[in-house]
Design a protein around this motif. Structure first.
Motif, PDB file in Angstrom:
ATOM      1  N   ILE A 153      -6.375 -16.397 -25.609  1.00 13.14           N
ATOM      2  CA  ILE A 153      -5.130 -16.290 -26.385  1.00 13.14           C
ATOM      3  C   ILE A 153      -5.419 -15.841 -27.814  1.00 13.14           C
ATOM      4  CG2 ILE A 153      -3.142 -17.595 -27.288  1.00 13.14           C
ATOM      5  CD1 ILE A 153      -3.354 -19.335 -24.711  1.00 13.14           C
ATOM      6  N   ASP A 172     -14.742 -19.819 -34.519  1.00  9.10           N
ATOM      7  CA  ASP A 172     -14.946 -20.172 -33.119  1.00  9.10           C
ATOM      8  C   ASP A 172     -16.448 -20.413 -32.958  1.00  9.10           C
ATOM      9  OD1 ASP A 172     -13.269 -19.278 -30.177  1.00  9.10           O
ATOM     10  OD2 ASP A 172     -15.347 -19.946 -30.170  1.00  9.10           O
ATOM     11  N   THR A 230       0.455 -23.265 -31.393  1.00  4.90           N
ATOM     12  CA  THR A 230       0.961 -23.042 -30.032  1.00  4.90           C
ATOM     13  C   THR A 230      -0.044 -23.595 -29.027  1.00  4.90           C
ATOM     14  OG1 THR A 230      -0.080 -20.868 -29.994  1.00  4.90           O
ATOM     15  CG2 THR A 230       2.259 -20.929 -30.596  1.00  4.90           C
TER      16      THR A 230
HETATM   17  P1  NAI Z   1      -9.902 -20.293 -24.008  1.00  6.03           P
HETATM   18  O1  NAI Z   1     -10.717 -21.344 -23.333  1.00  6.03           O
HETATM   19  O2  NAI Z   1      -9.934 -18.894 -23.493  1.00  6.03           O
HETATM   20  O3  NAI Z   1     -10.283 -20.216 -25.562  1.00  6.03           O
HETATM   21  C1  NAI Z   1     -10.444 -21.326 -26.382  1.00  6.03           C
HETATM   22  C2  NAI Z   1     -11.375 -20.899 -27.514  1.00  6.03           C
HETATM   23  O4  NAI Z   1     -11.442 -21.986 -28.443  1.00  6.03           O
HETATM   24  C3  NAI Z   1     -12.808 -20.599 -27.041  1.00  6.03           C
HETATM   25  O5  NAI Z   1     -13.227 -19.352 -27.539  1.00  6.03           O
HETATM   26  C4  NAI Z   1     -13.614 -21.744 -27.650  1.00  6.03           C
HETATM   27  O6  NAI Z   1     -14.938 -21.356 -27.985  1.00  6.03           O
HETATM   28  C5  NAI Z   1     -12.787 -22.049 -28.896  1.00  6.03           C
HETATM   29  N1  NAI Z   1     -13.072 -23.353 -29.470  1.00  6.03           N
HETATM   30  C6  NAI Z   1     -13.513 -24.474 -28.882  1.00  6.03           C
HETATM   31  N2  NAI Z   1     -13.697 -25.442 -29.800  1.00  6.03           N
HETATM   32  C7  NAI Z   1     -13.349 -24.913 -30.996  1.00  6.03           C
HETATM   33  C8  NAI Z   1     -13.328 -25.398 -32.321  1.00  6.03           C
HETATM   34  N3  NAI Z   1     -13.723 -26.646 -32.599  1.00  6.03           N
HETATM   35  N4  NAI Z   1     -12.922 -24.570 -33.309  1.00  6.03           N
HETATM   36  C9  NAI Z   1     -12.550 -23.301 -33.037  1.00  6.03           C
HETATM   37  N5  NAI Z   1     -12.552 -22.777 -31.794  1.00  6.03           N
HETATM   38  C10 NAI Z   1     -12.935 -23.572 -30.797  1.00  6.03           C
HETATM   39  O7  NAI Z   1      -8.422 -20.873 -24.026  1.00  6.03           O
HETATM   40  P2  NAI Z   1      -7.079 -20.038 -24.196  1.00  6.03           P
HETATM   41  O8  NAI Z   1      -6.608 -19.574 -22.877  1.00  6.03           O
HETATM   42  O9  NAI Z   1      -7.223 -19.065 -25.295  1.00  6.03           O
HETATM   43  O10 NAI Z   1      -6.073 -21.206 -24.643  1.00  6.03           O
HETATM   44  C11 NAI Z   1      -6.220 -21.877 -25.877  1.00  6.03           C
HETATM   45  C12 NAI Z   1      -5.331 -23.082 -25.863  1.00  6.03           C
HETATM   46  O11 NAI Z   1      -3.960 -22.662 -25.855  1.00  6.03           O
HETATM   47  C13 NAI Z   1      -5.452 -23.955 -24.597  1.00  6.03           C
HETATM   48  O12 NAI Z   1      -6.503 -24.888 -24.721  1.00  6.03           O
HETATM   49  C14 NAI Z   1      -4.131 -24.634 -24.543  1.00  6.03           C
HETATM   50  O13 NAI Z   1      -4.237 -25.850 -25.242  1.00  6.03           O
HETATM   51  C15 NAI Z   1      -3.188 -23.704 -25.300  1.00  6.03           C
HETATM   52  N6  NAI Z   1      -2.166 -23.111 -24.447  1.00  6.03           N
HETATM   53  C16 NAI Z   1      -0.843 -23.213 -24.828  1.00  6.03           C
HETATM   54  C17 NAI Z   1       0.168 -22.681 -24.044  1.00  6.03           C
HETATM   55  C18 NAI Z   1       1.603 -22.750 -24.445  1.00  6.03           C
HETATM   56  O14 NAI Z   1       2.480 -22.508 -23.600  1.00  6.03           O
HETATM   57  N7  NAI Z   1       1.924 -23.033 -25.690  1.00  6.03           N
HETATM   58  C19 NAI Z   1      -0.150 -22.019 -22.772  1.00  6.03           C
HETATM   59  C20 NAI Z   1      -1.566 -21.884 -22.513  1.00  6.03           C
HETATM   60  C21 NAI Z   1      -2.515 -22.445 -23.310  1.00  6.03           C
END
Ligand code: NAI
Length: 330
Positions: A153, A172, A230
């Motif tokens: 995202i 990240d 989000t």
């Molecule tokens: P993803 O797993 O592809 O990416 C998460 C990123 O966060 C990774 O690159 C990871 O290295 C990084 N990360 C981990 N710990 C961190 C930290 N302490 N500081 C900075 N970065 C850190 O996950 P994706 O698909 O991008 O989703 C992100 C979040 O969005 C999900 O965990 C979920 O909580 C949320 N989400 C919200 C939705 C909504 O409808 N509002 C729908 C889908 C996801």
């Protein structure tokens, strides 16, 4: 397989029915909790969403009543005790990236609305009020945006920001080469937040990221910055954010998620009093925009969620590799 689907809305039923690969599905509108877990007795699979709770107590109960598999209709899994499920040999599968653009575009929608106040203009014009007082925004072009978490995202969001001509800083633990080539500058969390006009959270909620935005961090951000979340409510200490909004440290706040959202989001409380002081306060602030966890709500995302969910169940049933098993990520 016999599947109990929790926290369903009409759109869940429509998309899951459309892409069902031959399983026996029962839909429950209620969320999974210690009280409602009894409904899942006798089902081999439970299919759950962001605000369903799957803790040790529930897992113990459901394992005894025949649970074999947990499938999440989402990417985040902070609501599930995955480790304990694995100890019970119940795999937990998720939909890792159903449509990153859906959430990234929603984050941008929050920014554009908060900045140019189109929600206020819409209401004014409907009442014949064409005054422009207090509708002024800023140009996003050349503004500094801090992106916390550049996974699926976060990266989609960076590509959108690039189109707006923003200067993108990111934090990240695993910087993306592709993003660096796009011009994204990585740094520590503090370096990334420093001087940002807009801060947008796209990292998962874990023990490390809980209250990532807290009283201490808020002291160091640029006065009147915009904060967008989000991702998951628990990333933000709501109490401190309310104080920061009152003192002008935060200029505006856009939330699609909220710490205590499970008590309210996805339900209609329009005829009730919201029994949550913090949420009521936030809703009353003129510079706060809250949506009820709808970032994922696009046709493309719901199609992908349904397809991947049944793909996960079919893989388990046929003994194929469980590519979306959360334990495999560790
Ligand atoms: P993803 O797993 O592809 O990416 C998460 C990123 O966060 C990774 O690159 C990871 O290295 C990084 N990360 C981990 N710990 C961190 C930290 N302490 N500081 C900075 N970065 C850190 O996950 P994706 O698909 O991008 O989703 C992100 C979040 O969005 C999900 O965990 C979920 O909580 C949320 N989400 C919200 C939705 C909504 O409808 N509002 C729908 C889908 C996801």
């Amino acid at each position: 397989m016999k599947i109990a689907v929790f926290s369903t809305n009409q759109y869940d039923e429509d998309f899951l029915n459309q892409y069902n690969t031959g399983h026996q599905i029962t839909f429950f509108k209620v969320s999974l909790s210690e009280e409602s877990a009894v409904l899942a007795a006798g089902f081999e699979v439970i299919c759950i969403f962001v605000n369903d709770v799957l803790n040790k107590v529930i897992l113990d109960k459901l394992q005894q009543s025949g649970l074999k598999l947990v499938v999440l209709r989402c990417a985040g899994f902070n609501n599930v005790d995955v480790q304990y499920a694995e100890e019970l040999q119940i795999p937990v599968l998720r939909v890792p990236a159903y449509s990153p653009e859906a959430v990234a575009e929603h984050a941008m929608a929050l920014i554009l609305t908060l900045n140019r106040k189109t929600h206020k203009a819409y209401n004014r014009v409907r009442e014949g009020n064409f005054s422009l007082e207090k509708l002024m925004g800023i140009n996003l072009n050349l503004r500094k945006v801090a992106v916390i978490g550049t996974g699926n995202i976060g990266q989609a969001f960076c590509r959108i920001l690039k189109g707006f001509g923003c200067e993108i800083k990111a934090h990240d633990p695993f910087p993306s080469q592709e993003m660096q080539q796009l011009g994204v500058k990585y740094g520590s969390l503090e370096e990334t937040l420093d001087g940002a006009d807009i801060i947008s959270l796209h990292c998962p909620l874990t023990a490390d990221t809980h209250y990532l935005i807290n009283e201490q961090r808020l002291k160091s951000i640029k006065p009147s910055a915009m904060l967008i979340n989000t991702s998951r409510g628990g990333l933000v200490d709501t109490k401190s954010v309310i104080l920061a909004l009152k003192s002008g440290v935060i200029g505006s706040l856009g939330l699609d998620v909220y710490e205590q959202e499970s008590d309210f989001f996805f339900h209609d409380f329009s005829e009730s009093i919201i029994a949550d002081e913090q949420l009521s306060q936030l809703i009353s602030f003129p510079n706060v925009l809250i949506t009820g966890h709808q970032g994922f709500l696009t046709q493309e995302a719901l199609t992908e969620i349904a397809k991947v969910t049944f793909g996960n169940i079919d893989a388990f049933q046929s003994g194929a590799p469980l590519v979306n098993r959360i334990e495999m990520l560790r």
